[in-house]
Scaffold this motif. Structure first.
Motif, short mmCIF file in Angstrom:
data_model
loop_
_atom_site.label_atom_id
_atom_site.label_comp_id
_atom_site.label_asym_id
_atom_site.label_seq_id
_atom_site.Cartn_x
_atom_site.Cartn_y
_atom_site.Cartn_z
N UNK A 61 1.06 -1.04 0.01
CA UNK A 61 -0.08 0.04 -0.04
C UNK A 61 0.88 1.25 -0.23
N UNK A 62 2.01 1.26 0.77
CA UNK A 62 3.14 2.33 0.81
C UNK A 62 3.57 2.87 -0.63
N UNK A 63 3.77 1.60 -1.33
CA UNK A 63 4.34 1.83 -2.75
C UNK A 63 3.55 2.58 -3.64
N UNK A 64 2.19 1.84 -3.63
CA UNK A 64 0.96 2.29 -4.48
C UNK A 64 0.58 3.59 -4.23
N UNK A 84 0.04 3.30 -12.66
CA UNK A 84 -1.26 4.00 -13.45
C UNK A 84 -2.67 3.65 -12.79
N UNK A 85 -3.21 4.67 -12.15
CA UNK A 85 -4.46 4.05 -11.42
C UNK A 85 -5.37 3.45 -12.44
N UNK A 86 -5.41 3.70 -13.77
CA UNK A 86 -6.34 3.13 -14.60
C UNK A 86 -6.01 1.77 -14.93
N UNK A 87 -4.95 1.16 -14.85
CA UNK A 87 -4.27 -0.10 -15.16
C UNK A 87 -4.94 -1.01 -14.31
N UNK A 88 -5.25 -2.29 -15.04
CA UNK A 88 -5.80 -3.29 -14.41
C UNK A 88 -4.90 -3.76 -13.09
N UNK A 89 -3.56 -3.76 -13.50
CA UNK A 89 -2.51 -4.44 -12.38
C UNK A 89 -2.52 -3.63 -11.22
N UNK A 130 -4.16 -2.97 -5.19
CA UNK A 130 -4.84 -1.93 -4.43
C UNK A 130 -5.57 -3.48 -3.46
N UNK A 131 -6.24 -4.09 -4.34
CA UNK A 131 -7.20 -5.07 -3.78
C UNK A 131 -6.20 -6.09 -2.87
N UNK A 138 -7.96 3.42 -2.61
CA UNK A 138 -8.16 1.90 -3.63
C UNK A 138 -9.37 2.08 -4.54
N UNK A 139 -10.52 2.51 -4.02
CA UNK A 139 -11.54 2.71 -4.60
C UNK A 139 -11.55 3.69 -5.86
#
Lengths: 267, 315
Positions: free
Chosen positions: B21-24, B30-35, B40-41, B94-95
């Protein structure tokens, strides 16, 4: 509330005499008996009649052997028979009701607390989640989890005896103190410098367990007295035993007659 | 100390989760990327599993909510409070990524700091105990924080980075190598201190107050079998094999990941697979490291049970 009170009005606690304790475990048994049927959840045992019985006890006796490092007149490490101060010491241990009690401050729920009025450390079992952190924080092993109830148990200083006016005055002391047949346990206010227990600690050089842990325990221990050799320090006991100067009447006449002279009490 | 599986899982999994979570939260991915969304999940999942595990060893977990009340004195309570406080903005971030494909850097920095603080609180639960000298040091939170960030960096690099990374994969691998070396360096100092410190200043003589007579040895335990104290604080299996287990930890947690990541730098084609295996190896190593953290720790109460020389029948 797990913040410690700045000061307590009294410091109720125990003074344990390591010179007198004979290691009979009566205090251990009476503690269990009183506390399994009194304050809070019963002190459960697991597998009590099986091969590996365990259970929660609030007072336990350890036995230690103490060997002087260099016995006088002997080679190093060579210990034969009685060597000066070498001895076996029975060592009862229960909660020391520390002034700076880490078990209270680590409690996440407020179940552990120290009473401002008398300094007794207690657990409010309805709030205890049984995380065990207080037992981890206690250097003395004073707290044990009741596995059946899932709550932490500890010495309450028999809070349900010492203030209990239903009991005779003589019984208003902790069960361990009341039952000790050797008089090795004393109960009182260690915050009052003139109380019997404080005077006893002063006279006998009472000490703290693990002072380096910084817990400031209230309970004190009295060290074993120095050994005396047989006959040492006792005046001619034979002379006392033969002193018949107080004999009177028939016994006095017999004494005088058999002593061979008129002087009463002569040898 | 007894190495309860629930507590080991709690500290390692939530540590890895907060690290990821720290890294993200610092805006990587890219917030739009599926990965990134998956990342986040997984971060939330690791944190949630970890926190749930922490309640498993409780005697009365239904009262766990009370643990939020004593934050003024208790590090365990502070940990609980921080975990909940962090959870809300973390979920919002995350959301935002999962539902809105967006990211907010200010909120991200706040979350990153809160993740670090939560891990710090976790470590302080142990570091605050005077009774366990090997834990009672500033090195303990340093170890927890470094391992949390190292695990987070490696997980991000191997599973969620390549497809959405804001930096090239090569830089991430080098960053991960730096983290590995620094984290295990800190752990090395912790370990060396831990081995030397033993029971700290306390001895069987100070525990009984009888040192003025001579050296003290336990003659009889309170009773013949083990009890709560010896089961909880007198764990000995790990101490017996401490050197071997420490070697295994270094091998699996340090040597293997470092070698695989170096190999990944040399063979970019295999980089994805190599870093994944390296990350899994690190996680296994951290699990053993955490097991040793608990199992080899000496608790002052052991001195009433004969110290290291005692024959403890339970375990």
């Amino acid at each position: 509330m797990t913040l410690l009170p700045a000061a307590t009005n009294k410091k109720l606690g125990l003074v344990i005499d390591l010179d007198t304790c004979v290691g009979c475990h009566a205090c251990v048994v009476n503690c269990k008996e009183w506390n399994t049927s009194g304050y809070g959840a019963a002190l459960s045992d697991q597998d009590p009649y099986g091969a590996n019985p365990t259970g929660a006890w609030l007072n336990r006796i350890h036995t230690f052997e103490i060997t002087p490092d260099k016995p006088k007149g002997q080679g190093e490490g060579e210990v034969i028979g009685v060597t000066d101060e070498a001895r076996v010491v029975h060592f009862p241990k229960s909660c020391l009701h520390c002034e700076d009690a880490p078990c209270v401050t680590v409690c996440p729920t407020g179940a552990s607390y120290k009473r401002a009025e008398d300094g007794i450390v207690l657990v409010e079992e309805d709030k205890c989640i049984g995380c065990g952190l207080c037992a981890w924080s206690c250097a003395y092993g004073a707290r044990e989890m009741d596995i059946a109830a899932g709550v932490m148990k500890k010495c309450t200083l028999c809070i349900d005896r010492i203030y209990n006016e239903e009991l005779e005055e003589i019984d208003r002391q902790p069960a361990c103190v009341r039952t000790c047949p050797a008089g090795a346990r004393h109960f009182g206010d260690l915050g009052d410098p003139n109380s019997d227990v404080s005077l006893l600690v002063k006279e006998r050089g009472g000490f703290d367990l693990m002072p380096e842990q910084g817990n400031k325990p209230v309970n004190k221990y009295l060290p074993p007295r120095k050994r005396t050799r047989l006959g040492e320090g006792t005046p001619a006991t034979a002379a006392i035993a033969d002193d018949t100067s107080e004999a009177g009447g028939l016994l006095g006449w017999i004494d005088r007659a058999l002593s061979g002279d008129k002087r009463k009490g002569a040898r | 100390m007894h190495p309860a599986l629930s507590v080991i899982a709690f500290t390692t999994l939530s540590g890895a989760g907060y690290g990821l979570a720290f890294v993200l939260a610092l805006g990587h991915g890219n917030p739009a990327a599926l990965s990134t969304k998956l990342g986040w999940f997984v971060a939330l999942l690791l944190i949630a599993i970890g926190l749930l595990c922490s309640t498993l060893h409780l005697g009365n977990p239904q009262r766990a909510w009370r643990a939020f009340s004593q934050w003024r004195s208790s590090w365990l309570s502070r940990e609980g409070v921080m975990a909940v406080l962090t959870f809300f903005p973390l979920t919002v971030l995350a959301a935002m990524s999962v539902l809105g494909d967006t990211f907010n850097l200010a909120l991200g920095y706040a979350v990153a700091i809160m993740c670090g603080l939560t891990v710090y609180c976790t470590a302080m639960i142990y570091a605050s105990l005077r009774t366990v000298p090997s834990w009672h040091t500033g090195w303990t939170p340093a170890v927890y924080l470094m391992f949390s960030m190292t695990a987070g960096t490696l997980i991000y690099l191997s599973f969620f980075g390549p497809a959405s990374g804001t930096m090239s994969n090569r830089i991430w691998i080098m960053l991960a190598l730096v983290f590995l070396v620094v984290a295990w360096g800190v752990k090395f100092f912790w370990h060396r201190r831990s081995k030397a410190v033993g029971y700290g200043q306390s001895t069987q003589e100070s525990a009984t107050g009888l040192g003025h007579i001579g050296s003290v040895r336990l003659l009889e335990r309170p009773h013949m079998t083990g009890n709560y104290l010896t089961n909880e604080m007198g764990f000995r299996v790990a101490r017996k094999h401490e050197a071997k287990l420490w070697f295994i930890t270094l091998l699996v947690g340090f040597a293997v990941p470092v070698l695989l990541l170096l190999l990944a730098l040399l063979v970019p084609m295999m980089a994805g697979f190599l870093s994944m295996v390296g990350t899994l190896s690190l996680l296994v190593g951290l699990f053993v490291e955490r097991w040793l953290f608990f199992a080899t720790a000496r608790h002052a109460v052991g001195l009433y049970y004969g110290g290291d020389e005692a024959l403890v029948p339970s375990d």
